[in-house]
Design a protein around this motif. Structure first.
Motif, PDB file in Angstrom:
ATOM      1  N   GLY A  13       0.814  -1.194   0.000  1.00  0.00           N
ATOM      2  CA  GLY A  13       0.000   0.000   0.000  1.00  0.00           C
ATOM      3  C   GLY A  13       0.852   1.250   0.000  1.00  0.00           C
ATOM      4  N   VAL A  14       0.606   2.121  -0.980  1.00  0.00           N
ATOM      5  CA  VAL A  14       1.285   3.422  -1.031  1.00  0.00           C
ATOM      6  C   VAL A  14       0.255   4.484  -0.700  1.00  0.00           C
ATOM      7  N   LEU A  15       0.574   5.339   0.271  1.00  0.00           N
ATOM      8  CA  LEU A  15      -0.400   6.315   0.743  1.00  0.00           C
ATOM      9  C   LEU A  15       0.078   7.746   0.539  1.00  0.00           C
ATOM     10  N   ASN A  16      -0.889   8.605   0.318  1.00  0.00           N
ATOM     11  CA  ASN A  16      -0.680  10.027   0.086  1.00  0.00           C
ATOM     12  C   ASN A  16      -1.049  10.736   1.391  1.00  0.00           C
ATOM     13  N   VAL A  17      -0.045  11.158   2.157  1.00  0.00           N
ATOM     14  CA  VAL A  17      -0.342  11.706   3.482  1.00  0.00           C
ATOM     15  C   VAL A  17       0.206  13.121   3.633  1.00  0.00           C
ATOM     16  N   ALA A  18      -0.430  13.861   4.556  1.00  0.00           N
ATOM     17  CA  ALA A  18       0.005  15.230   4.852  1.00  0.00           C
ATOM     18  C   ALA A  18       1.329  15.192   5.614  1.00  0.00           C
ATOM     19  N   PRO A  19       2.123  16.262   5.482  1.00  0.00           N
ATOM     20  CA  PRO A  19       3.385  16.319   6.237  1.00  0.00           C
ATOM     21  C   PRO A  19       3.137  16.103   7.726  1.00  0.00           C
ATOM     22  N   GLY A  20       3.925  15.227   8.328  1.00  0.00           N
ATOM     23  CA  GLY A  20       3.826  14.972   9.758  1.00  0.00           C
ATOM     24  C   GLY A  20       2.761  13.973  10.164  1.00  0.00           C
ATOM     25  N   TYR A  21       1.988  13.486   9.200  1.00  0.00           N
ATOM     26  CA  TYR A  21       0.924  12.524   9.526  1.00  0.00           C
ATOM     27  C   TYR A  21       1.507  11.111   9.521  1.00  0.00           C
ATOM     28  N   THR A  22       1.617  10.486  10.698  1.00  0.00           N
ATOM     29  CA  THR A  22       2.258   9.165  10.769  1.00  0.00           C
ATOM     30  C   THR A  22       1.278   8.066  11.193  1.00  0.00           C
ATOM     31  N   ASP A  23       0.003   8.346  11.149  1.00  0.00           N
ATOM     32  CA  ASP A  23      -1.002   7.353  11.540  1.00  0.00           C
ATOM     33  C   ASP A  23      -1.534   6.585  10.323  1.00  0.00           C
ATOM     34  N   HIS A  24      -0.741   6.601   9.251  1.00  0.00           N
ATOM     35  CA  HIS A  24      -1.211   6.001   8.012  1.00  0.00           C
ATOM     36  C   HIS A  24      -1.390   4.482   8.089  1.00  0.00           C
TER      37      HIS A  24
END
Lengths: 162, 162, 162
Positions: free
Chosen positions: B103-114
Motif C-alpha cells: 500500500g502506497v499512501l498520500n499523506v500530509a506532512p507529519g501525519y504518521t497514523d497512516h
C-alpha cells in the motif's frame, strides 16, 4: 571438543560470533502477519528498528539521526527480519539464499547518502549468511514512516526444501 | 432452499453479505496490464480508489482527507485489486492465499497514523478471504501520487491449481 | 541473405533495429548484486539512468528536468535493467515474459504527471519484447533518490527453462 564445520558456519553461529542476539520476532498484529511462505520463498512484512516493542531509531537520517545511526537502524531492522525468517524456517540453515532486500528510509530533505545507511542491512545479511546472503536490493525514501521510524526492511528468502 | 456451505463461505458470497459489489476491473491501459500470472501467483498492478474511472479519494490523508476517508480509500483500492484477482482467476475460490499487500499512501506532512488507513485494505481482505486472507504487508508514503489519488494497492495472490 | 524470422524477432534484434545499444551491466557492488534468479524468475536490483557510471539524468522531473527528460530517464533505467536480464539469462530470447516493472521517480512538488515518465520504461519493454513484454507495473515517487538520480527501475522476468 571443537565445534563441527557445520556449527561454525551456521547463520546462528555467525550471529553469536558477532555478539548479536535475534530480537523476539514481533507477533502477528491484528490484521496482517509478519511472514508468509509461498512456494520456496519466505516473504516478511516491513520490519521496524525495534527490540521488544521499543523503537530505538526514530526520525530522519541526516537531521534527527547521524549517518551512523541510520546504518544502525537499518542493521536492526534487518536483524528483526532475520528473526522472522528464523521463526518461519525454524533453522536459518534452511535458507538457501536471500533473494531481495527492500529498504525504506526516513531521510532529511536533501540527504542523498542513504544507500550507505542501507548498507547496515546488506552488511549484516552478508555477515550472517555468507555466500547465501548474496542479495538484490531496492531502496526507497518516504516522507512519513509508521511511528516515525527511521527504517523499514523486508526480506525475501529462498528455502531449500519447501 | 438454503445456500450450501460452499456458497456461504465463498469470497464472492462474503462480498455480497457485506453489501459490497466488485468494481468493473480497469482494463489494460495502453502499455501495461492490470495483472499477470507467473507460476502459482497472480500479481496486480497498482490499483487506485476509483469506480468506473471516477476517482473517489483525492489528496492527502491528514489534511485534504480525514483518517476515515483514508481508511475508505485503501478499502476501495483493495476492492479494485480483488476485482482484478477475480478477473485473473475466474472464481475467487481459486485463491489459496493472499501473500502480500503493498500500500502506497498520500499523506500530509507529519501525519504518521497512516498504518490505520491501510487497515481499510487489510480488514477487507480478511473479511472476504477468511483464513486465506492472512497476508504480509508493506506500507509506503509517497510525496506525489498519480492523479493525486489517496492510495495505491497491489495484491499478490497464490492460486490453487495454476 | 535475409535474416531468419527468429533473428528478426529476437529482443536483441529489436534493440538493434531501434538503434539502441545495451549499456555494460553495472557489476556487483560491494555488498549486493545486480540480479538474482529464484525458481523461474530473474529479479534485478534498482537500476539508475546511467551509462558506464555516468549518470545522465539527475534531479526532479517537473523542475530540474522536463517531462521528456523524465521519459528518457525511465527509458535509460529500463535499458540498464534489460542489460542485467541479458547478463542473467545469456540470451534475451530465454525471457518468457516480463512480469513486473517497478519504477521510482524523483519529481518536483505538485508534479503528478509522472506515470507518463514511466511510460518511457513501459514503451521500451513492449518494443523490445513484443507480446512477452506485457507487464504489470507499480509506480512510486520518493523525496530523495540515490545520487539524486531521476529514476530507479526494477524488472522481474520469467525465464523459459530455469
Amino acid at each position: 571438543m571443537t565445534p563441527s564445520a557445520t556449527e561454525i558456519e551456521s547463520p546462528e553461529s555467525r550471529l553469536s560470533a558477532a555478539g548479536l542476539v535475534l530480537p523476539k520476532p514481533a507477533g502477528a498484529v491484528a490484521n496482517y502477519v509478519p511472514w508468509a511462505i509461498s512456494g520456496s520463498m519466505i516473504y516478511t512484512s516491513g520490519q521496524l528498528p525495534w527490540i521488544d516493542g521499543l523503537l530505538l531509531f526514530k526520525g530522519k537520517i541526516g537531521s534527527d539521526l547521524t549517518p551512523q545511526q541510520g546504518y544502525d537502524a537499518c542493521k536492526l531492522s534487518a536483524l528483526n527480519a532475520i528473526a522472522q525468517l528464523k521463526h518461519a524456517a525454524g533453522d536459518l540453515r534452511r535458507i538457501k539464499r536471500i533473494i531481495r532486500l527492500e529498504g525504506v528510509l526516513n531521510v532529511a530533505p536533501g540527504y542523498t547518502d542513504h544507500p550507505k545507511a542501507l548498507n547496515g542491512a546488506s552488511d549484516l545479511i552478508n555477515d550472517v549468511f555468507g555466500a547465501a546472503g548474496s542479495h538484490t536490493r531496492m531502496i526507497y525514501t518516504n516522507p512519513e514512516m509508521p511511528l516515525d521510524c527511521a527504517s523499514l526492511v523486508v526480506l525475501w528468502a529462498e528455502i531449500r526444501d519447501a
